[in-house]
Design a protein around this motif. Structure first.
Motif, PDB file in Angstrom:
ATOM      1  N   ALA B 709       0.967  -1.223   0.003  1.00 41.51           N
ATOM      2  CA  ALA B 709       0.014  -0.114  -0.062  1.00 41.51           C
ATOM      3  C   ALA B 709       1.076   1.012   0.244  1.00 41.51           C
ATOM      4  O   ALA B 709       0.812   2.347  -0.785  1.00 41.51           O
ATOM      5  N   ALA B 710       1.895   1.325   0.886  1.00 39.68           N
ATOM      6  CA  ALA B 710       2.889   2.310   0.822  1.00 39.68           C
ATOM      7  C   ALA B 710       3.268   2.576  -0.408  1.00 39.68           C
ATOM      8  O   ALA B 710       3.674   3.607  -0.936  1.00 39.68           O
ATOM      9  N   CYS B 712       2.295   1.934  -3.181  1.00 41.68           N
ATOM     10  CA  CYS B 712       1.294   2.363  -4.433  1.00 41.68           C
ATOM     11  C   CYS B 712       1.116   3.694  -4.169  1.00 41.68           C
ATOM     12  O   CYS B 712       1.321   4.593  -5.098  1.00 41.68           O
ATOM     13  N   VAL B 713       0.967   4.280  -2.806  1.00 38.13           N
ATOM     14  CA  VAL B 713       1.001   5.750  -2.556  1.00 38.13           C
ATOM     15  C   VAL B 713       2.102   6.355  -3.139  1.00 38.13           C
ATOM     16  O   VAL B 713       2.142   7.318  -3.689  1.00 38.13           O
ATOM     17  N   PHE B 715       4.310   5.315  -5.257  1.00 34.34           N
ATOM     18  CA  PHE B 715       4.413   5.280  -6.902  1.00 34.34           C
ATOM     19  C   PHE B 715       3.529   6.438  -7.450  1.00 34.34           C
ATOM     20  O   PHE B 715       4.181   7.188  -8.275  1.00 34.34           O
ATOM     21  N   ASP B 716       2.304   6.592  -6.756  1.00 33.24           N
ATOM     22  CA  ASP B 716       1.554   7.819  -7.256  1.00 33.24           C
ATOM     23  C   ASP B 716       2.341   9.120  -7.153  1.00 33.24           C
ATOM     24  O   ASP B 716       2.312   9.972  -7.809  1.00 33.24           O
ATOM     25  N   ARG B 717       2.749   9.284  -5.814  1.00 32.07           N
ATOM     26  CA  ARG B 717       3.500  10.499  -5.439  1.00 32.07           C
ATOM     27  C   ARG B 717       4.644  10.620  -6.202  1.00 32.07           C
ATOM     28  O   ARG B 717       5.155  11.803  -6.822  1.00 32.07           O
ATOM     29  N   LEU B 720       3.863   8.826 -10.803  1.00 27.16           N
ATOM     30  CA  LEU B 720       3.006   9.559 -11.515  1.00 27.16           C
ATOM     31  C   LEU B 720       2.929  10.920 -11.555  1.00 27.16           C
ATOM     32  O   LEU B 720       3.110  11.913 -12.380  1.00 27.16           O
ATOM     33  N   ASP B 721       2.679  11.422 -10.140  1.00 24.71           N
ATOM     34  CA  ASP B 721       2.810  12.906  -9.998  1.00 24.71           C
ATOM     35  C   ASP B 721       4.390  13.550 -10.285  1.00 24.71           C
ATOM     36  O   ASP B 721       4.260  14.577 -10.963  1.00 24.71           O
TER      37      ASP B 721
ATOM     38  N   THR D 237      -4.229  10.534 -11.171  1.00 27.93           N
ATOM     39  CA  THR D 237      -3.718  11.108  -9.740  1.00 27.93           C
ATOM     40  C   THR D 237      -4.420  12.435  -9.653  1.00 27.93           C
ATOM     41  O   THR D 237      -4.172  13.243  -8.566  1.00 27.93           O
ATOM     42  N   TYR D 295      -4.965  -1.602  -7.137  1.00 27.67           N
ATOM     43  CA  TYR D 295      -4.090  -0.388  -7.051  1.00 27.67           C
ATOM     44  C   TYR D 295      -4.770   0.542  -6.020  1.00 27.67           C
ATOM     45  O   TYR D 295      -4.213   1.128  -5.289  1.00 27.67           O
ATOM     46  N   PHE D 298      -5.075  -0.565  -2.609  1.00 30.73           N
ATOM     47  CA  PHE D 298      -3.876  -0.633  -1.818  1.00 30.73           C
ATOM     48  C   PHE D 298      -3.622   0.816  -1.442  1.00 30.73           C
ATOM     49  O   PHE D 298      -3.127   1.154  -0.313  1.00 30.73           O
ATOM     50  N   ALA D 302      -3.264   2.933   2.321  1.00 27.40           N
ATOM     51  CA  ALA D 302      -2.067   3.653   3.198  1.00 27.40           C
ATOM     52  C   ALA D 302      -2.296   5.138   3.232  1.00 27.40           C
ATOM     53  O   ALA D 302      -1.674   5.795   3.704  1.00 27.40           O
TER      54      ALA D 302
END
Lengths: 228, 796, 103, 527
Positions: B709-710, B712-713, B715-717, B720-721, D237, D295, D298, D302
C-alpha cells in the motif's frame, strides 16, 4: 511703344516696391511699399489684357488685404517691439540666398524657349488645330478671331475685356477655344463648381479666422516656457 | 389450492422476515420508547419465537406430507421414500402452476429425495442468464430452521438477563481506560444489541432458505457483517473492533475463494439455482440436476477429463449439437472455491484465528453466532453443496477438517480463558464436521452440526452465566468451586461437557447427543480408512482428538466448578443468575442431552439424511487424479455399518481416557499440570501462542499489504505525479527559454530599431530650431542647390 | 529694348518671388512675413497672367490667378488672425519667439 | 410535456435558473440557497418525469430530436435518451439535488458558487443527453470550467494546484477526444451524429465502415480521454487532489457524476464507434480495470487523509466499471457467450450508478465531519460513534455500501462485473476478485479508526454535535436509495437492459463482419 514704356515703369515699380519691402524695417513703411508693389502688379495685369484681374487685384489686395495688414500692424504694434531688428548676418545671408535664387530663376527663364514649349504643349482639348501658336498669340490684338465658332457664339473678343469671357468660362463656354471641332463633349470644363466649393471653404476659413482673431488675453502665460 | 410447498414457503418466509421487522423496530427503539425499556428485547424474543413456531409448524407439515417416512425407522431409501416421491411427482404433474418442483420423474431406478423450491423475485436477467432470489426447502432446511430459531430464542431470553447492565444511561466500561484516568462511560445500548441479533437471525435464516448459491453468498456476507457488528458491539474497546475487523477480513479471504467458485459455476453452468426451475414449456436444470442427474452420479467421460452436464430430464444436455461438458479440473476448482468460503466462515485451518478473537463480543453472541449458527453455516454450505463436490474436493475437505480439529484441540488444552476454551473447541468440532463430510459421512457431519449447536450454545450460555455471575471474570485460574454457588449453571454445563466429550454408558447405546454424532463421524472415518489405507490420519486424528476434547472440556469444568476457590474475592461476589438466564440453560440442556436420541436410527438423523442427494448405498470410486473410494453408509450392508460398533467403542474409550486424565490432574491432583508445563515448556509456549498463526499472518500478509500500500502511494506521488510535475517543469523551463528569447532577441531587435531611430531623431532635432525664418531660408537654399544640381547634372 | 515678351514678365515675377522669399526669411516681424507671402503669391500671379497672355493657356491662367487672389485674401485674414493670437500669447509679434516646436 | 420540451428543459433549466440569482442581494444567502435547491429539485423532478415517460420495452433512442445549429458543418442540436443515458440522467439530477442540499456549508460568495453549480449541472445533463458528437464535446467543455472555478475558489488550502491539475488532465483528454472526433467527422462524410456514426461503424451506415487502423487509433485516443475522467490507473492522480481540495458538495458531484462520464463516454462513444478498436484493446482494458481495482485499494489503505482515502476507493470502484465494459470475449472473430458481456456491461452501468450513490454518500459523510472539526486526519479521529451515533450509523451503512455488502447497491455492480469476467479471462477474474479482501480491509480499518473507539482524539472535540436534520435528510436519502437498489437491482437493470443488449448485439455483428473482411490483421492482436 507706350505699352513697352508702361511695362517698364510698372515693372520697375513692382520690383522696386518689393525690394523696398524687404529692405525697410518699419512695418508701416513696409506696408506702404507693398501697396506700391501690388498696385504696379495690377497695372501689369492691365497691360497683359487681364482687365478684370487687374481690377480684382486692386480691389482685393490694395483695398482689402493691405488694409487688413495695416490693421494688423496697428493692433500688434502697441508694445515696445514695433521695430524688430534683423541681425546683419541674417540680412546678408538672406540677400545672398535671394540673389542666388533670383539667378537660378532668371537663368531658367532665359534658357527656356517658350515658343517651342507652347508648341510642345499637348493639344489642349479644344485648341484650334488650324491656328498655330503665333497666330493665336496675335488673336488678342485682333478682334473677331478667325474662328467661325467664336463668331457664331457671338463673342466679340475685345482687348482686355475679359469679364464676360471669364464669366462664360466659369460656365464652361470658352470663347478662346474651338469647341465644335475639338470636342465631342460640347462644353469645356467649367470652373463654377470648383469656385463655389472654394468659396464655401474660404467662408469657413474666414469664420475660423474671425474666431481666432477674437481678442482674448492668455490667462496663463507661464505654460509656454515649459513647452519649449 | 395451495400446496404443501406453498405452506412451507409461507411459514419459513414469515419466520425469515419477522426478525427483519424486529430489526427495524429495535433499531429505532429510541424513537418510540426510551433507553431503559426492555421492550426491544421482548420484540426480538417475540419475533424469533414466532419464527420458531412457524418453523416447527413447517416441520410438522413436512412430516405430514411425507407420511413421517423419515422417522419410520427404516434404513436407506426404502418404500416410504418411494411413496413420497410418487405422491409429489403426481402433485407436480397435476398442478403445473405450482411453483414448487416436488420430486422428479418417478421412472428412474433410484428415486431422488424430495424438495420444494421456487422464486421470490428476479434480481436481474441478461439474455439467457438469470439471477433471482429463490427458496429451497428440504428436510435439512427445516431442521436448520427449527434448530436456529429454537437456539436463538433461548439465547435471546438469556441475553435479556445477560445484557441487563446495558439498561442504563451511564454504562461504565471497566476494560476501557481513558487518557485522564478512570473508565469510559456511555449510554447503554440494550436495544441496539437486540437489533443486531435480529438482523443476524434474519441473515442466518435467509442463508438457510436460499435457493441458489448466489443468494447463499449474499446472506453469507450479511451474516458476516452481523458478526462484525456483534463482535464489535463494545465499539469503544479497541480489542473488540480489531477482532471484528479481523473476523470480517478473514471471512473475506474465504469469500474470495467463494467468489472464484461462483465465477466458475456461473460461467460453466449459466445458472446458480440449486433446484430445477419449472418454467412452463422447458424446465431448466438446476445445478444439482446438471451435475448429478437423477441418479446422483457424476457422468465423467472416459478419459476422466470432462464431466457431462444433464438437462432437466436427467439426460445429457446438448448445446449446438455438442454435449455440454465441464472440465473435471474446473469442477474441482469450483468445489474448492466454494469450500474456501466455508473455511473462512467455519474458521477452518488456515483461517481459524479469527474465531477466538471473536470472543470479544458479548457471550450470547458467542453462543449464537460463533458456535451454534453462523460458524456452522460453513458446514451447512459444504453439506448443501455436497452434490457438486468431486471426491478430490472431499479429500481436501477431510484433510482441512482433520488438521483443524487437531490444531484447535491442542490449543484448547492450554488456554485459561473460559470463552476461548469453548471457542477452540468450537473450531475443533467444526473440524470434525468437515472431516465427516470429507470422508463421505454427509449425514454424520450435519448430524454433528445440529447436536453441536445445542451443546455448544448451552456451554457458551453457561460460561456467560459464570461470567455474569462473577462480574466479568473470564479467567478460569481465578475460579474454582463455583458449583456450590451456581448449581443450575454448573450442572447444565456438566451435561454440555459430557455431551461434547461424547460420553455414554458403555455397552449400551444410551448416551449424550455428542456420543451419537461423534460416533457416526468416527465410524465414517474408519470406513474411509479401511477403503483408503493411505489416508490413515483421517481416522487416527479424530480418534485421538476425541480424547483431547474430553480432557480439555473436563479440565474446564473441573477448574471452574470443582475444587476449592482460587480467588476468594471472585468466589465471594459470585451468585447464581435470575431465572430468565437459567431457564434457557435448562431448555438447551435437555436438547443437548437428548436431541440425538436413537443415534443413526433416531428421528433427527433420519430427518437430515432424508435430504441427501447423493446415493449413499454404494461406494463411490473416484475417477479423478486421486484414487479414493468413498464408503457406502446407508443400509445394513454398508461399509459404515460394519465398522460402527468398533468405531463407537474406540471413541468412547478415548473419551473416557481424556476424562480420567483430567480428573487425575485437576481434581485428584495426582499429576501436577505445572510439572507437565515445565517438562514441555517449548510445546506449551507454542500452543499458548496458538501455533503462532497470528504472527505468521502478520509477517506474511498484514505487513506486506501495508508495504505494498505504501508502495502504491509513493508510486503515485513519486512516479505518476513526478512525471506530471516533471512535464510541468519542463514546460515552464521551455516557456522560460521562450521568454528569454522573446526578451533578448525579439524585443532586443525591436528595441534596437527604436533606439536607433530615437538617437537619429535626437541628433537631428538640433536642426529643428522651430524658427520659421530659418526654415524658409533653408527652403530657398535647397531650391537653389537642387536647381543647380539639376542644371549641372542634366546635360542639354 | 524690343517688344515686351513673356520673358520680361517672368523676370518681374521672379523678382517679386525672390523678394517675397527673402522677406519671409529675414523679417522677424510676423506681419512682414505675411507681406513676404503676398509678394510670393503676386509673383506667381504675374507668371500665370503672362502665360495666359502669351501661351495657349488662355483664360485658364487668368482663372487660376483669380483663385490665387481670392485665396490670398482669405489667407491674409487667417494669417492676421494667427498673428493676433500669436501676439496675444507672446505679447510680441516676433516670430523668433515662437519656437516652441524646436527639437 | 412534449419530449422535446422536456429534454431541453432538463438541460437548460439549471443554467436559466442561475440568471435570476444575479438580482439577489449578496447577503441574502439563505434565499439564494433555497432558490438553488428549488432549481435542482425541479430538474430532478423533470428527470423523474423522463423516467416515467420512458418506454423500457424498446432499445431505440427515445424522445430524439435534432435542430439545425451550425448547418454548414452538419452540426445539430441533437438530444435523445436511451436506456444507457436515462439512469445516468436521473442520477445526475439526484446527486445535484443532494449536493445542493449539502452546500449550506459554503459561506463564501454564495451567489457565484450557486451560479457555477447550476451551470455545471447544465453541462452534465448536456453530456448525457446529447447525441451529436460536437454538442457532446461542447457540453463536455462547458462542464469543465465551472468545475475548475468551484475547486479553485471554494477549495481547500492547495486548491489552485488541484484545480489546475484537474483542468490540465481533463483538457488533455478533451484534446484527444477532439482529434478522434475530427477523424470520425472526415471519415464519415462529415457527420457528427453519434447514431449515424455508430451505424457506419457497424457497417449499416450510408458510407463504408471505418477501417481497422483508424478504429484502433481513434479508440486509443477516445479511451485515454475517457479513462482520465473515469479515472483509470495511470491517469488517476488528479482525482485525489481534486477531491481533497474541493468543497464537500463538489466532491460529491465529482465522484457522483463526473467520473461516470468516463464510463458513459466509453459505452456511448468509444465502443460503438470503433468496435474493432475496442476488441483490439479489450484485454488491455480489462487488465487496466483489474489493476485499478487492486491499485486503488492498496493506495486507499495507506492514506491518512479521510477524503483522499475515499478518492482512492473511487479509483478502485471505477475499475470494476472498466472490467465490466470490456469483457468482450472473441474467439476466431466470433463473440463467445455474448450474454456474459451483456451482463458485464449491465454490471458496469450498475456499478457506475451504485458508485454514484455510495461514493457521493461517503464524501458527504466525510464532509459532515470536516464541517465540524476542520481536519481530515484519520488517525486523529475516533469515537465518533459515541458522540454522533445517528450520523455514525448512516455513515456505516454508506461505507458498507462502498465495501460491497449485499443488500446495498455497491454489491451488485462489483460482483456481477467480476462474475462476467471469468468468461473473458480467468486470471484477471481471480485478481479482480481479490479486490474484495482489500476493500474490506481498508474500509473496516477506516471505520475503526474514525468511528469506533472510546473518545475523539483530534482538535475541536466540542464541535462534534449530532448531525442536523438537513444532514440527516441527505444521509437517509442516500441510505434508502442504496438499500433500494441493493435489494431490487432490477429497478435499474430493466430500463438499460434493452439498449445494452442491442449494443452488444450490433457490436458483435460488426466485429464479425470486419473480421471476415480482413482476417490478416488478427496476427497483431493482443493475447
Amino acid at each position: 511703344m507706350i505699352e513697352q514704356l508702361l511695362f517698364w515703369v510698372f515693372a520697375v515699380l513692382a520690383c522696386g516696391g518689393a525690394i523696398a519691402v524687404v529692405a525697410t524695417q518699419n512695418v508701416v513703411r513696409m506696408a506702404f511699399w507693398l501697396v506700391v508693389s501690388l498696385g504696379s502688379v495690377a497695372a501689369l495685369f492691365f497691360l497683359l489684357q487681364a482687365d478684370f484681374l487687374g481690377a480684382a487685384q486692386l480691389l482685393i489686395y490694395v483695398g482689402g488685404t493691405v488694409v487688413l495688414l495695416v490693421f494688423g500692424v496697428m493692433l500688434t504694434a502697441s508694445g515696445p517691439y514695433t521695430q524688430i531688428r534683423t541681425s546683419p548676418a541674417e540680412v546678408i545671408v538672406g540677400a545672398a540666398v535671394g540673389m542666388l535664387l533670383l539667378f537660378v530663376l532668371v537663368s531658367s527663364i532665359g534658357k527656356v524657349d517658350w515658343d517651342e514649349i507652347a508648341d510642345r504643349l499637348p493639344a489642349t482639348p479644344a485648341a484650334p488645330v488650324n491656328v498655330d501658336a503665333a497666330q493665336w498669340q496675335k488673336a488678342g490684338d485682333q478682334p473677331a478671331g478667325s474662328s467661325a465658332s467664336q463668331v457664331a457664339l457671338g463673342v466679340q473678343e475685345q482687348q482686355g475685356r475679359t469679364v464676360r469671357q471669364l464669366g462664360l468660362s466659369f460656365l464652361g463656354l470658352r470663347p478662346d477655344r474651338n469647341l465644335v471641332e475639338g470636342g465631342a463633349h460640347g462644353l469645356a470644363p467649367g470652373y463654377l463648381l470648383p469656385f463655389e466649393i472654394i468659396s464655401i471653404h474660404l467662408l469657413v476659413v474666414l469664420i475660423g479666422a474671425a474666431y481666432l482673431a477674437r481678442a482674448k488675453r492668455r490667462v496663463v502665460s507661464e505654460e509656454s516656457p515649459e513647452l519649449s | 389450492m395451495p400446496q404443501t410447498g406453498d405452506y412451507l414457503m409461507f411459514l419459513l418466509t414469515t419466520a425469515w422476515l419477522l426478525p427483519l421487522v424486529g430489526f427495524v423496530i429495535e433499531m429505532y427503539w429510541l424513537c418510540w420508547s426510551h433507553r431503559l425499556s426492555k421492550g426491544a428485547a421482548y420484540f426480538a424474543v417475540g419475533f424469533i419465537g414466532a419464527g420458531f413456531v412457524c418453523s416447527l409448524l413447517a416441520l410438522l407439515i413436512w412430516g405430514g406430507a411425507t407420511g413421517w417416512s423419515a422417522l419410520s425407522g427404516h434404513h436407506g431409501a426404502d418404500a416410504g421414500h418411494h411413496a413420497a416421491a410418487h405422491n409429489d411427482g403426481d402433485h407436480a404433474e397435476h398442478h403445473a402452476d405450482d411453483h414448487a418442483v416436488a420430486g422428479h420423474a418417478t421412472e428412474h431406478a433410484t428415486p431422488v429425495k424430495k424438495y420444494y423450491a421456487g422464486t421470490y423475485y428476479e434480481l436481474a436477467r441478461f439474455g439467457s442468464l438469470r439471477l433471482s432470489l429463490d427458496w429451497y426447502i428440504d428436510s435439512l432446511t427445516l431442521v436448520m430452521f427449527t434448530m436456529v430459531t429454537f437456539i436463538a430464542t433461548c439465547i435471546h431470553l438469556f441475553a435479556i438477563g445477560y445484557m441487563h447492565d446495558e439498561l442504563t444511561e451511564e454504562y461504565e466500561d471497566h476494560e476501557v481506560h481513558m487518557h485522564g484516568g478512570g473508565h469510559f462511560s456511555r449510554p447503554g445500548r440494550f436495544y441496539l444489541f437486540f437489533a443486531y441479533l435480529s438482523l443476524f437471525c434474519f441473515s442466518m435464516l435467509g442463508l438457510v432458505l436460499a435457493g441458489n448459491i448466489f443468494q447463499v453468498f449474499i446472506f453469507w456476507e450479511l451474516v458476516g457483517i452481523c458478526s462484525y457488528l456483534l463482535i464489535g458491539f463494545y465499539i469503544e474497546r479497541n480489542s473488540a473492533s480489531t477482532a471484528a475487523n479481523k473476523a470480517f477480513i478473514m471471512n473475506r479471504v474465504g469469500d474470495f475463494g467463494f467468489l472464484i467458485g461462483l465465477m466458475i459455476i456461473w460461467t460453466s453452468f449459466g445458472t446458480f439455482q440449486f433446484a430445477d426451475t419449472d418454467s412452463h414449456d422447458s424446465p431448466e436444470a438446476g445445478l444439482f440436476t446438471m451435475i448429478r442427474g437423477h441418479d446422483g452420479r457424476l457422468d465423467v467421460s472416459e478419459d476422466g477429463k470432462q464431466v457431462y452436464l444433464r438437462d432437466a430430464s436427467g439426460h445429457r444436455a446438448e448445446q449446438n449439437g455438442q454435449p455440454r461438458t465441464i472440465t473435471y479440473l474446473l469442477l474441482v476448482a469450483a468445489g474448492l472455491g466454494v469450500f474456501a468460503g466455508s473455511i473462512g466462515k467455519s474458521a477452518q485451518f488456515p483461517l481459524q484465528t479469527w474465531l477466538p478473537d471473536a470472543m470479544e463480543g458479548p457471550t450470547p453472541v458467542s453462543a449464537l453466532v460463533h458456535s451454534a449458527t453462523m460458524v456452522a453455516a460453513g458446514v451447512y454450505l459444504a453439506g448443501r453443496f455436497y452434490p457438486m463436490f468431486t471426491p478430490e474436493v472431499l479429500l481436501g475437505i477431510a484433510y482441512i477438517g482433520c488438521i483443524t480439529l487437531f490444531v484447535a484441540a491442542t490449543i484448547a488444552l492450554v488456554v485459561t480463558d473460559i470463552k476461548r476454551v469453548l471457542a477452540y473447541s468450537t473450531i475443533s468440532q467444526l473440524g470434525y464436521m468437515m472431516l465427516a463430510i470429507g470422508v463421505g459421512g454427509w449425514g454424520a457431519g450435519l448430524f454433528h452440526l445440529v447436536t453441536h449447536a445445542f451443546f455448544k450454545s448451552l456451554m457458551f450460555l453457561c460460561s456467560g452465566s459464570v461470567i455474569a455471575g462473577c462480574h466479568h471474570v473470564q479467567d478460569m485460574s481465578r475460579m474454582g468451586g463455583l458449583r456450590h454457588k451456581m448449581k443450575i449453571t454448573a450442572y447444565t454445563m456438566l451435561i454440555g461437557v459430557m455431551a461434547i466429550a461424547g460420553l455414554a454408558i458403555p455397552g449400551t447405546s444410551i448416551g449424550f447427543s455428542g456420543f451419537y454424532s461423534k460416533d457416526a463421524i468416527v465410524a465414517s472415518a474408519l470406513a474411509y480408512y479401511e477403503l483408503n489405507n493411505a489416508h490413515f490420519l483421517l481416522f487416527i486424528t479424530p480418534l485421538v482428538t476425541a480424547g483431547i476434547t474430553s480432557f480439555y472440556m473436563f479440565r474446564l469444568w473441573f477448574l471452574t466448578f470443582a475444587g476449592q476457590p482460587r480467588d476468594q474475592h471472585v468466589y465471594d461476589h459470585c451468585h447464581e443468575n435470575p431465572k430468565i438466564m437459567t431457564i434457557p440453560l435448562i431448555a438447551l440442556a435437555i436438547f443437548a442431552a437428548g436431541c440425538a436420541w436413537g443415534g443413526e436410527g433416531g428421528p433427527l438423523f433420519r430427518l437430515i439424511a432424508d435430504s441427501e442427494l447423493v446415493p449413499a448405498v454404494e461406494r463411490v470410486v473416484s475417477v479423478g487424479a486421486s484414487k479414493v473410494t468413498l464408503p457406502s453408509h446407508q443400509g445394513h450392508d454398508s461399509d459404515v455399518h460394519h465398522v460402527h460398533a468398533t468405531a463407537g467403542m474406540l471413541a468412547l474409550i478415548s473419551a473416557f481416557i481424556g476424562m480420567g486424565l483430567a480428573y487425575l490432574m485437576y481434581v485428584q491432583k495426582s499429576i501436577r499440570p505445572s510439572d507437565i508445563r515445565r517438562q514441555f515448556s517449548s510445546v506449551y509456549d507454542f500452543l499458548l501462542d496458538k501455533w503462532r498463526f497470528d504472527d505468521l499472518y502478520e509477517v506474511m500478509f498484514v505487513q506486506p499489504v501495508h508495504i505494498v500500500a505504501a508502495w502504491c502511494v509513493s508510486f503515485d506521488r513519486k512516479v505518476l505525479d513526478a512525471i506530471l510535475h516533471g512535464s510541468a517543469k519542463i514546460t515552464v523551463l521551455v516557456s522560460g527559454w521562450d521568454r528569454k528569447f522573446d526578451e533578448t532577441m525579439v524585443d532586443g531587435l525591436v528595441n534596437l530599431v527604436g533606439t536607433v531611430t530615437f538617437s537619429i531623431g535626437s541628433s537631428l532635432k538640433v536642426i529643428q530650431t522651430g524658427r520659421l525664418r530659418q526654415y524658409i531660408m533653408w527652403i530657398g537654399v535647397a531650391v537653389v542647390v537642387l536647381f543647380g544640381a539639376l542644371i549641372t547634372a542634366i546635360p542639354k | 529694348m524690343g517688344e515686351v515678351g513673356l520673358n520680361a514678365y517672368l523676370m518681374v515675377g521672379a523678382v517679386l518671388f525672390v523678394c517675397g522669399v527673402v522677406c519671409m526669411a529675414t523679417k522677424r516681424n510676423g506681419i512682414g512675413i505675411l507681406m513676404g507671402v503676398e509678394l510670393v503669391l503676386n509673383g506667381a500671379n504675374v507668371n500665370f497672367v503672362a502665360f495666359s497672355r502669351y501661351t495657349p493657356l488662355g483664360l485658364d491662367g487668368q482663372t487660376t490667378a483669380l483663385f490665387v487672389v481670392v485665396l490670398a485674401a482669405a489667407e491674409a485674414a487667417v494669417a492676421l488672425a494667427i498673428a493676433l493670437n500669436f501676439y496675444n500669447n507672446h505679447l510680441t509679434i516676433d516670430v523668433d519667439s515662437g519656437n516652441e516646436l524646436h527639437g | 410535456m412534449s419530449p422535446e420540451t422536456l429534454l431541453t428543459c432538463i438541460v437548460f433549466l439549471p443554467a436559466v435558473w442561475a440568471i435570476p440569482l444575479l438580482v439577489f442581494d449578496k447577503e441574502a444567502k439563505e434565499a439564494m440557497r433555497y432558490w438553488g435547491v428549488l432549481g435542482t429539485a425541479l430538474t430532478f423532478l423533470l428527470t423523474l418525469q423522463l423516467w416515467l415517460q420512458f418506454d423500457t420495452k424498446t432499445s431505440e433512442i427515445q424522445f430524439g430530436f435534432a435542430h439545425d445549429w451550425i448547418a454548414s458543418w452538419n452540426i445539430y442540436f441533437r438530444l435523445g435518451v436511451d436506456g444507457i443515458s436515462l439512469p445516468l440522467i436521473v442520477l445526475t439530477g439526484f446527486v445535484c439535488l443532494l449536493s445542493m442540499l449539502a452546500s449550506w456549508s459554503i459561506d463564501k460568495n454564495v451567489k457565484g458558487y450557486l451560479m457555477l453549480f447550476l451551470i455545471l449541472e447544465t453541462g452534465m445533463m448536456g453530456v448525457f443527453l446529447s447525441l451529436d458528437f460536437f454538442l457532446f464535446y461542447v457540453f463536455w467543455e462547458v462542464m469543465l470550467l465551472p468545475m475548475y472555478f468551484l475547486i479553485g475558489i471554494w477549495g481547500g488550502p492547495r486548491r489552485e494546484y488541484a484545480a489546475i491539475k484537474f483542468f490540465l488532465y481533463t483538457l488533455a483528454g478533451s484534446v484527444l477526444m477532439l482529434i478522434a472526433m475530427l477523424m470520425f467527422y472526415f471519415n464519415s462524410g462529415r457527420s457528427f451524429d453519434l447514431i449515424e456514426l455508430a451505424k457506419i461503424a457497424t457497417g449499416t451506415g450510408k458510407v463504408a465502415t471505418f477501417d481497422q487502423t483508424m478504429q484502433v487509433a481513434a479508440f486509443i485516443m477516445l479511451f485515454i480521454g475517457f479513462a482520465i475522467k473515469l479515472p483509470s490507473f495511470p491517469f488517476h492522480t488528479w482525482l485525489p487532489d481534486a477531491h481533497v481540495e474541493a468543497p464537500t458538495p463538489i466532491s460529491m458531484i465529482l465522484a457522483g457524476v463526473l467520473l461516470k462520464m468516463g464510463g458513459y463516454g466509453i459505452i456511448r462513444i468509444a465502443f460503438p464507434l470503433c468496435p474493432y478498436g475496442a476488441q483490439y484493446a479489450a484485454y488491455f482494458l480489462v487488465g487496466l480495470g483489474v489493476f485499478s481495482i487492486i491499485y486503488g485499494a492498496f493506495a486507499a489503505m495507506a492514506q491518512t487523509d479521510f477524503k483522499r482515502l475515499v478518492a482512492y476507493s473511487s479509483v478502485s470502484h471505477m475499475g470494476y466499471v472498466l472490467v465490466g465494459i470490456a469483457v468482450w470475449k472473441i474467439v476466431d472473430g466470433k463473440t463467445i457467450n455474448r450474454d456474459y458481456w451483456t451482463m458485464g456491461l449491465n454490471a458496469a452501468m450498475f456499478q457506475m450508478l451504485a458508485h454514484g450513490i455510495s461514493s457521493t454518500g461517503m464524501f458527504f459523510m466525510v464532509g459532515v465531519l470536516y464541517d465540524r472539526v476542520h481536519h481530515r486526519d484519520i488517525n486523529k479521529f475516533g469515537g465518533i460513534a459515541q458522540v454522533m451515533p445517528h450520523y455514525a450509523g448512516l455513515a456505516a451503512v454508506i461505507f458498507f455500501a462502498g465495501l460491497g455488502l449485499p443488500g446495498l447497491c455497491g454489491f451488485v455492480g462489483e460482483v456481477l462485473s467480476v462474475l462476467a469476467c471469468w468468461n473473458f479471462s480467468p486470471l484477471l477474474a481471480i485478481i479482480s476478485a481479490s479486490g474484495v479482501i482489500l476493500t474490506a480491509g481498508y474500509i473496516l480499518w477506516t471505520l475503526q479508526r474514525v468511528y469506533l473507539g472510546p473518545e475523539y482524539k483530534g482538535p475541536h472535540p466540542e464541535a462534534l454535535v449530532e448531525a442536523n436534520s438537513r444532514e440527516l435528510a441527505i444521509g437517509y436519502t442516500l441510505v434508502v436509495t442504496a438499500i433500494l437498489f441493493g435489494v431490487l437491482p432490477n429497478l435499474l437493470f430493466s430500463p438499460m437492459q434493452g439498449s445494452i443488449e442491442a449494443l452488444t448485439q450490433s457490436l458483435a455483428t460488426a466485429y464479425e463482419t470486419l473480421y471476415s473482411a480482413a482476417p490478416a490483421v488478427q496476427a497483431a492482436q493482443l493475447p
